[in-house]
Design an enzyme around this catalytic site. Structure first.
Site, PDB file in Angstrom:
ATOM      1  N   SER A  55      92.781  18.322   8.446  1.00 56.60           N
ATOM      2  CA  SER A  55      92.658  17.051   9.159  1.00 56.60           C
ATOM      3  C   SER A  55      91.688  16.152   8.413  1.00 56.60           C
ATOM      4  O   SER A  55      90.705  16.630   7.821  1.00 56.60           O
ATOM      5  CB  SER A  55      92.134  17.285  10.574  1.00 56.60           C
ATOM      6  OG  SER A  55      91.697  16.071  11.156  1.00 56.60           O
ATOM      7  N   LYS A  76      88.009  22.382   9.963  1.00 56.93           N
ATOM      8  CA  LYS A  76      88.926  21.790   8.984  1.00 56.93           C
ATOM      9  C   LYS A  76      88.251  21.617   7.623  1.00 56.93           C
ATOM     10  O   LYS A  76      88.898  21.730   6.590  1.00 56.93           O
ATOM     11  CB  LYS A  76      89.488  20.467   9.521  1.00 56.93           C
ATOM     12  CG  LYS A  76      90.360  20.653  10.767  1.00 56.93           C
ATOM     13  CD  LYS A  76      91.559  21.524  10.464  1.00 56.93           C
ATOM     14  CE  LYS A  76      92.365  21.935  11.660  1.00 56.93           C
ATOM     15  NZ  LYS A  76      93.557  22.704  11.317  1.00 56.93           N
ATOM     16  N   TYR A 121      85.996  21.239  15.626  1.00 59.47           N
ATOM     17  CA  TYR A 121      87.318  21.230  14.989  1.00 59.47           C
ATOM     18  C   TYR A 121      87.220  20.647  13.577  1.00 59.47           C
ATOM     19  O   TYR A 121      87.776  21.204  12.624  1.00 59.47           O
ATOM     20  CB  TYR A 121      88.265  20.402  15.852  1.00 59.47           C
ATOM     21  CG  TYR A 121      89.664  20.235  15.307  1.00 59.47           C
ATOM     22  CD1 TYR A 121      90.621  21.234  15.480  1.00 59.47           C
ATOM     23  CD2 TYR A 121      90.045  19.065  14.645  1.00 59.47           C
ATOM     24  CE1 TYR A 121      91.917  21.071  14.998  1.00 59.47           C
ATOM     25  CE2 TYR A 121      91.328  18.895  14.159  1.00 59.47           C
ATOM     26  CZ  TYR A 121      92.257  19.903  14.342  1.00 59.47           C
ATOM     27  OH  TYR A 121      93.538  19.740  13.861  1.00 59.47           O
ATOM     28  N   SER A 168     106.058  23.865  18.232  1.00 61.24           N
ATOM     29  CA  SER A 168     105.954  22.449  18.625  1.00 61.24           C
ATOM     30  C   SER A 168     105.271  21.670  17.513  1.00 61.24           C
ATOM     31  O   SER A 168     104.779  22.238  16.545  1.00 61.24           O
ATOM     32  CB  SER A 168     105.159  22.292  19.933  1.00 61.24           C
ATOM     33  OG  SER A 168     103.793  22.618  19.727  1.00 61.24           O
ATOM     34  N   ILE A 180     103.879  19.514  14.464  1.00 68.41           N
ATOM     35  CA  ILE A 180     104.096  19.499  13.026  1.00 68.41           C
ATOM     36  C   ILE A 180     104.699  20.819  12.543  1.00 68.41           C
ATOM     37  O   ILE A 180     105.532  20.838  11.632  1.00 68.41           O
ATOM     38  CB  ILE A 180     102.783  19.163  12.306  1.00 68.41           C
ATOM     39  CG1 ILE A 180     102.482  17.671  12.514  1.00 68.41           C
ATOM     40  CG2 ILE A 180     102.829  19.488  10.820  1.00 68.41           C
ATOM     41  CD1 ILE A 180     101.076  17.252  12.222  1.00 68.41           C
ATOM     42  N   THR A 239     101.670  14.474  18.737  1.00 66.59           N
ATOM     43  CA  THR A 239     102.040  15.869  18.977  1.00 66.59           C
ATOM     44  C   THR A 239     101.498  16.320  20.332  1.00 66.59           C
ATOM     45  O   THR A 239     100.544  15.731  20.860  1.00 66.59           O
ATOM     46  CB  THR A 239     101.456  16.788  17.888  1.00 66.59           C
ATOM     47  OG1 THR A 239     100.017  16.759  17.994  1.00 66.59           O
ATOM     48  CG2 THR A 239     101.871  16.337  16.494  1.00 66.59           C
TER      49      THR A 239
END
Length: 322
Positions: free
Chosen positions: A175, A205, A201, A50, A52, A234
């Protein structure tokens, strides 16, 4: 200073990371960069069922590449594979069911893959943003296990395969959120203080940016890059950041727009001309730190990150079958 970093990042995001930012940047793209035939080259894309990952796999398939989809959920993966084959007419699409948060599973997969396939390009796209602190069955914090350790193990396990090929590349989907984080090696599993999934997160990254820079120094004949896809619509954004999605949904990039730079980094000869280890956005290298933000880390911290991840990875390798 943390307030400044967050505010600066969000203002920057409103300007550059949305659909209008992509449309503005794309006026300067050279379409010929990605109008290439990559038949005979082998690409592995994680998180490819799913978002990207799927958009990237589809675009590479259109260009004739052999594509290995690495997914966690078999049912969704089969649907994605069918869609890619139908839309592109490319039959060289292979499916591998692997949970990137499970280190033992990654090692087992990588050893088998090395014996059966060649690999020209690895695309580390799989990721997660879990908003409450959860542990995997191995006792690892789930964001760290997936985004950092999983990326580290898969890449290092497949480096010997990549080393055999001409024009080998590794691309990691990071990100812009990492701009608000300084590398923190003292609490890799976010066990101290209040748990904030978005910031965890972002820290992961940042770690991926450091990994890319370190790998680029150590493996000169492989081209490493890390990129920010912008803010794209997304399934992961909708489920992990519902408030953000509701506020921004009319301005978010499409999945294909988010994947554009991944595809460019994977297939274009222009990307290969740029130095290894850079951070990209909309086909351009961009800084990894905001102005005035104290997010630079000392070299010893970056080296320590690699040491700790290597220790983790070897621990799980020794207990994996085969």
């Amino acid at each position: 200073m943390s307030w400044y970093r967050n505010a600066a990042w969000f203002v920057k995001g409103l300007r550059e990371y949305t659909r209008s930012g992509y449309e503005s940047a794309s006026k300067h793209f050279n379409p010929a960069d990605v109008e290439v035939n990559v038949a005979g080259r082998s690409f592995l894309v994680t998180g490819a069922n799913s978002g990207i990952g799927k958009a990237t796999a589809k675009e590479i398939s259109r260009r004739g590449g052999t594509v290995h989809l690495v997914c966690r959920n078999n049912e969704r993966a089969e649907v994605a594979k069918g869609e890619i084959v139908t839309e592109t007419g490319n039959q060289n699409i292979f499916l591998h069911i692997v949970d990137i948060s499970n280190p033992k599973e990654i090692w087992k997969f990588a050893e088998k893959f090395k014996n059966e396939h060649k690999l020209n390009v690895l695309i580390n796209n799989a990721g997660c943003m879990v908003n409450n602190r959860e542990l995997t069955e191995d006792g690892l914090e789930k964001n760290f296990a997936t985004n950092t350790l999983g990326t580290y193990i898969l890449t290092t396990a497949l480096l010997p395969l990549l080393e055999k090929e001409a024009d080998a590349r590794v691309i990691t989907v990071s990100s812009g959120g990492m701009l608000v984080q300084k590398l923190n090696i003292s609490d890799l599993q976010s066990g101290n203080g209040t748990f904030d999934g978005t910031m965890v997160y972002a820290q992961n990254k940042r770690q991926q940016v450091v990994l890319t820079e370190q790998w680029a120094k150590a493996h000169r004949n492989i081209h490493f890059s890390v990129m920010h896809p912008g803010w794209a619509d997304t399934p992961a954004v909708r489920s992990s950041m519902p408030d953000f999605y509701q506020k921004m949904k009319n301005t978010l990039r499409t999945e294909a727009q988010g994947a554009d730079t991944v595809v460019w980094l994977a297939v274009s000869s222009e990307a290969r001309k740029l130095p290894s280890g850079l951070f990209f956005q909309d086909r351009q290298p961009v800084p990894t730190h905001l102005p005035l933000a104290s997010t630079h880390s000392p070299p010893e911290d970056e080296e320590k990150l690699m040491e700790v991840l290597e220790e983790f990875s070897q621990k799980f390798k020794s207990t994996s079958p085969g």
